[in-house]
Motif scaffolding. Structure first.
Motif, PDB file in Angstrom:
ATOM      1  N   LEU A 215      -8.358   8.777  12.991  1.00  0.00           N
ATOM      2  CA  LEU A 215      -8.861   8.808  11.627  1.00  0.00           C
ATOM      3  C   LEU A 215     -10.138   7.981  11.642  1.00  0.00           C
ATOM      4  O   LEU A 215     -10.117   6.826  12.074  1.00  0.00           O
ATOM      5  N   LEU A 216     -11.250   8.586  11.220  1.00  0.00           N
ATOM      6  CA  LEU A 216     -12.535   7.901  11.375  1.00  0.00           C
ATOM      7  C   LEU A 216     -13.194   7.479  10.069  1.00  0.00           C
ATOM      8  O   LEU A 216     -13.238   8.231   9.106  1.00  0.00           O
ATOM      9  N   CYS A 217     -13.718   6.272  10.054  1.00  0.00           N
ATOM     10  CA  CYS A 217     -14.450   5.764   8.895  1.00  0.00           C
ATOM     11  C   CYS A 217     -15.705   5.017   9.323  1.00  0.00           C
ATOM     12  O   CYS A 217     -15.695   4.309  10.321  1.00  0.00           O
ATOM     13  N   ASN A 218     -16.761   5.171   8.551  1.00  0.00           N
ATOM     14  CA  ASN A 218     -18.009   4.466   8.825  1.00  0.00           C
ATOM     15  C   ASN A 218     -18.317   3.483   7.712  1.00  0.00           C
ATOM     16  O   ASN A 218     -18.359   3.865   6.550  1.00  0.00           O
TER      17      ASN A 218
ATOM     18  N   GLN B   8       0.878  -1.171   0.000  1.00  0.00           N
ATOM     19  CA  GLN B   8       0.000   0.000   0.000  1.00  0.00           C
ATOM     20  C   GLN B   8       0.913   1.218   0.000  1.00  0.00           C
ATOM     21  O   GLN B   8       1.720   1.371   0.920  1.00  0.00           O
TER      22      GLN B   8
ATOM     23  N   MET C   6     -10.799  11.900   6.658  1.00  0.00           N
ATOM     24  CA  MET C   6     -11.199  12.891   7.647  1.00  0.00           C
ATOM     25  C   MET C   6     -10.546  12.659   9.005  1.00  0.00           C
ATOM     26  O   MET C   6     -10.669  11.578   9.580  1.00  0.00           O
ATOM     27  N   LEU C   7      -9.918  13.701   9.499  1.00  0.00           N
ATOM     28  CA  LEU C   7      -9.395  13.680  10.851  1.00  0.00           C
ATOM     29  C   LEU C   7     -10.431  14.406  11.691  1.00  0.00           C
ATOM     30  O   LEU C   7     -10.783  15.537  11.386  1.00  0.00           O
ATOM     31  N   LEU C   8     -10.941  13.730  12.719  1.00  0.00           N
ATOM     32  CA  LEU C   8     -12.072  14.306  13.454  1.00  0.00           C
ATOM     33  C   LEU C   8     -11.747  14.713  14.890  1.00  0.00           C
ATOM     34  O   LEU C   8     -11.086  13.982  15.623  1.00  0.00           O
TER      35      LEU C   8
ATOM     36  N   TYR D  75     -11.781   0.734   3.573  1.00  0.00           N
ATOM     37  CA  TYR D  75     -11.359   1.636   4.640  1.00  0.00           C
ATOM     38  C   TYR D  75     -10.163   1.094   5.424  1.00  0.00           C
ATOM     39  O   TYR D  75      -9.283   1.833   5.825  1.00  0.00           O
TER      40      TYR D  75
ATOM     41  N   LYS E  90     -21.957  13.612  19.197  1.00  0.00           N
ATOM     42  CA  LYS E  90     -23.109  12.998  19.858  1.00  0.00           C
ATOM     43  C   LYS E  90     -24.381  13.750  19.486  1.00  0.00           C
ATOM     44  O   LYS E  90     -25.455  13.185  19.447  1.00  0.00           O
TER      45      LYS E  90
ATOM     46  N   ARG F 285     -21.701  12.632   8.737  1.00  0.00           N
ATOM     47  CA  ARG F 285     -21.805  11.463   7.874  1.00  0.00           C
ATOM     48  C   ARG F 285     -21.976  11.869   6.410  1.00  0.00           C
ATOM     49  O   ARG F 285     -21.405  11.258   5.518  1.00  0.00           O
TER      50      ARG F 285
ATOM     51  N   LYS G 140      -7.816  -0.729   4.272  1.00  0.00           N
ATOM     52  CA  LYS G 140      -6.628  -0.489   3.453  1.00  0.00           C
ATOM     53  C   LYS G 140      -6.252   0.985   3.441  1.00  0.00           C
ATOM     54  O   LYS G 140      -5.077   1.339   3.418  1.00  0.00           O
ATOM     55  N   LEU G 141      -7.269   1.820   3.484  1.00  0.00           N
ATOM     56  CA  LEU G 141      -7.009   3.258   3.545  1.00  0.00           C
ATOM     57  C   LEU G 141      -6.235   3.588   4.816  1.00  0.00           C
ATOM     58  O   LEU G 141      -5.265   4.343   4.810  1.00  0.00           O
TER      59      LEU G 141
ATOM     60  N   GLU H 280     -18.594  13.106   5.294  1.00  0.00           N
ATOM     61  CA  GLU H 280     -17.658  11.993   5.135  1.00  0.00           C
ATOM     62  C   GLU H 280     -17.917  11.238   3.838  1.00  0.00           C
ATOM     63  O   GLU H 280     -16.998  10.973   3.061  1.00  0.00           O
TER      64      GLU H 280
ATOM     65  N   ASN I  35     -21.735   6.424  18.792  1.00  0.00           N
ATOM     66  CA  ASN I  35     -21.148   7.754  18.900  1.00  0.00           C
ATOM     67  C   ASN I  35     -20.762   8.091  20.329  1.00  0.00           C
ATOM     68  O   ASN I  35     -19.772   8.781  20.558  1.00  0.00           O
TER      69      ASN I  35
ATOM     70  N   ASN J  73     -23.944  14.859  13.935  1.00  0.00           N
ATOM     71  CA  ASN J  73     -23.468  13.575  13.434  1.00  0.00           C
ATOM     72  C   ASN J  73     -24.088  13.226  12.081  1.00  0.00           C
ATOM     73  O   ASN J  73     -23.433  12.621  11.247  1.00  0.00           O
TER      74      ASN J  73
ATOM     75  N   PHE K 110     -17.469   6.341  20.662  1.00  0.00           N
ATOM     76  CA  PHE K 110     -16.395   7.018  19.943  1.00  0.00           C
ATOM     77  C   PHE K 110     -15.887   8.229  20.720  1.00  0.00           C
ATOM     78  O   PHE K 110     -14.689   8.477  20.801  1.00  0.00           O
TER      79      PHE K 110
ATOM     80  N   ASP L 130     -21.118   1.352   7.513  1.00  0.00           N
ATOM     81  CA  ASP L 130     -22.531   1.012   7.294  1.00  0.00           C
ATOM     82  C   ASP L 130     -22.711  -0.493   7.130  1.00  0.00           C
ATOM     83  O   ASP L 130     -23.623  -0.942   6.423  1.00  0.00           O
TER      84      ASP L 130
ATOM     85  N   PRO M 180     -19.379   0.864  12.296  1.00  0.00           N
ATOM     86  CA  PRO M 180     -20.559   0.843  11.428  1.00  0.00           C
ATOM     87  C   PRO M 180     -21.130   2.231  11.142  1.00  0.00           C
ATOM     88  O   PRO M 180     -21.312   2.601   9.996  1.00  0.00           O
ATOM     89  N   ASP M 181     -21.395   3.006  12.179  1.00  0.00           N
ATOM     90  CA  ASP M 181     -22.099   4.257  11.941  1.00  0.00           C
ATOM     91  C   ASP M 181     -22.085   5.175  13.164  1.00  0.00           C
ATOM     92  O   ASP M 181     -22.671   4.849  14.181  1.00  0.00           O
ATOM     93  N   VAL M 182     -21.461   6.336  13.044  1.00  0.00           N
ATOM     94  CA  VAL M 182     -21.478   7.295  14.164  1.00  0.00           C
ATOM     95  C   VAL M 182     -22.855   7.810  14.468  1.00  0.00           C
ATOM     96  O   VAL M 182     -23.065   8.381  15.527  1.00  0.00           O
ATOM     97  N   LYS M 183     -23.772   7.693  13.558  1.00  0.00           N
ATOM     98  CA  LYS M 183     -25.120   8.183  13.837  1.00  0.00           C
ATOM     99  C   LYS M 183     -25.781   7.341  14.924  1.00  0.00           C
ATOM    100  O   LYS M 183     -26.612   7.822  15.674  1.00  0.00           O
TER     101      LYS M 183
END
Lengths: 330, 330
Positions: free
Chosen positions: B93-96, A46, A92-94, B107, A70, A79, B109-110, A82, B75, A75, B78, B98, B67-70
DNA sequence: TTGTATGCGTTATCAT
DNA sequence: ATGATAACGCATACAA
């Protein structure tokens, strides 16, 4: 993790060719390409975004600084942002500030240390934005803006939201309207109130200052203030709450007092309420175009990253009044 | 942005001395230190985490794949993780995902491309975890685990949660208990159901398979299934819902049918419901130790980052039953 | 189409 | 206590 060197060695080509395949695949010969791809596979290679960022002076990552994930409004917005940013190859750095000015400054500097290409911020302190300007950082303000600062932003037309909501209440015959609001420091709060004022003035209704409750945008305070407010001799016939949390606090207090919505008091809120779906009556409320708020934010920061001298963009989006059953004609 | 070179030049020292001040301040002379600090101030210098990461082969950032910050549960989790990690100088570094297996792989791999020091993941596909292992990535599983994989994880003892909740319902006299659950694929869902089964078996109650409703952990499906379920001739006296969303769907459907909780049917849910505060009756529910779930996750990944051969940690945390007013004795 | 040399901003090693 | 030099992994200019 394998490096570009390992790949080059394994594929018996130079590092540059590997790098080329990554960046300008069209100029590398098919045979070489195949060898390289094979080597990459075998090595689980990679490309290092770190090294790449250093060389290109571009990280392809965005810093997102906001009050609190929250919060349902934020949120959802995050999403949308993102998803849209990912499509455009940005990570994204959050960071969450909890509206603490010190955290906000610290996080902004952290983002800069990470050399994010741009910062998308829902700010609290004006000082933070002044710092961003001073330090030459590329950024976009979302939702909370400062009118006297010449910067890119996208926000909801909170004035209009406040205005239209109030007009609606007035059209139902309400005159004694209470407001649950914050301290007026942040933009949405201030604007919504201005909208409220204008609607009241236009229709010649006197605002009763005693019914303008400063709840600090907080659920708990809204609960307390509601208890005080609704136990007065002269109660409001309608309440305009400036966010979902305060609507919650209001409802809870009203229930405990033994009053009913909308029979005893109408409720109109800004934003959705958590658990909105199960609460009856359905609350009439103003919603914001969350998805657009995310997509515009990205487009704007992406544009500015591309060229620093792109035109200044200041966007106001229309809010929408969703009529439920929590307001009645009187 | 200014570099370490600019600072060195301005302070009239070598780059190395500046770097030293950053990393080993104790060995640099006070006068030099002062000059350097001054230069840093004037130049708004922030050391580049990019270059630093490249040189140190450590990024001090964590990849969070969930899965999902919503989702309120995630959340909150997190935020706990973020707060705790920040104290320990880590960025996120955050990824969702779903719960989309492809997104999940992409993600992961990212994150690796960004050379995160470790990945904290609430996974969906087992395949993702197998890849993490195969690629030598340091990671920790949170909440959703795979029993046959020898990896670090922290999760709630969902079996126990399901068991105790069911025992509670049984102790109130319930026999016809319906379950709103997912497909049994993810660990928490499967375990909670096992706990339910054990409690039923222990007390000699026959499980009515027709009352085990697969709702895909989804609000909408729970709503539909509830409508079907509660319109039967023989209705359940209690419903055990496996998450907050499904509890919402259930409540909404029940309300529309015109039944009351808990008079017509008792409700016991896993996790909190959005808008929990304003819904009456208070829902009896099982909560998870969210804060610990975040802090353990960080401690574990931090430990593994420090030394790759640290002992394997597999932690089960106790859930807690919060008794409200949504379940009655029959 | 491919390779050589150089630089990105920082840290580590070895000297002085 | 400080400095010169090389290295981290990759991309770009220039040459071949």
């Amino acid at each position: 993790m394998a490096t570009i060197n390992d790949v080059a060695e394994k594929a018996k080509v130079s590092v540059v060719t590997v790098s080329r395949l990554l960046n300008h695949p069209e100029v590398v010969n098919a045979k070489s390409a195949e060898k390289i791809h094979k080597a990459m596979e075998e090595l689980h290679f990679q490309p290092s975004q770190i090294a790449r960022s250093l060389a290109k002076r571009r990280t392809n990552t965005l810093g997102v600084v906001m009050p609190d994930v929250k919060n349902p409004f934020f949120n959802k917005w995050f999403r949308c942002l993102e998803e849209y940013a990912t499509i455009h190859q940005f990570s994204m750095l959050l960071c969450n500030t909890d509206d603490d000015p010190e955290k906000e400054m610290r996080y902004i500097k952290l983002m800069q240390a990470h050399r994010v290409d741009g910062i998308v911020i829902v700010p609290y302190a004006k000082k933070s934005i002044e710092y961003l300007i001073k330090s030459g950082q590329k950024f976009v303000l979302v939702d909370r803006i400062f009118k006297d600062l010449e910067v890119d932003f996208v926000t909801t037309d909170h004035f209009r939201g406040g205005y239209e909501a109030t007009r609606y209440l007035i059209s139902l015959g309400h005159r004694r309207i209470a407001v649950l609001r914050g301290e007026g420091y942040i933009f949405p709060d201030a604007e919504r109130y201005s909208g409220f004022q204008k609607a009241m003035q236009e229709t010649g209704i006197q605002i009763d200052e005693n019914m303008i409750m400063n709840c600090g945008l907080d659920e708990g305070k809204a609960y307390q203030q509601t208890k005080e407010l609704m136990n007065r001799e002269e109660r409001p016939t309608a309440v305009f709450s400036f966010n979902g949390l305060m609507s919650l606090g209001f409802i809870q207090a009203v229930q405990e007092i033994g009053l009913s919505i909308p029979q005893d008091v109408s409720l109109l809120g800004f934003d959705e309420i958590q658990g909105y779906g199960i609460f009856r009556p359905k609350v009439t409320h103003v919603i914001q175009p969350i998805k657009s708020l995310g997509e515009f934010a990205f487009d704007m920061i992406a544009e500015r990253i591309k060229k620093a001298d792109s035109v200044r963009q200041q966007i106001f989006l229309k809010p929408l009044l969703i009529v439920g059953d929590s307001c009645i004609q009187i």
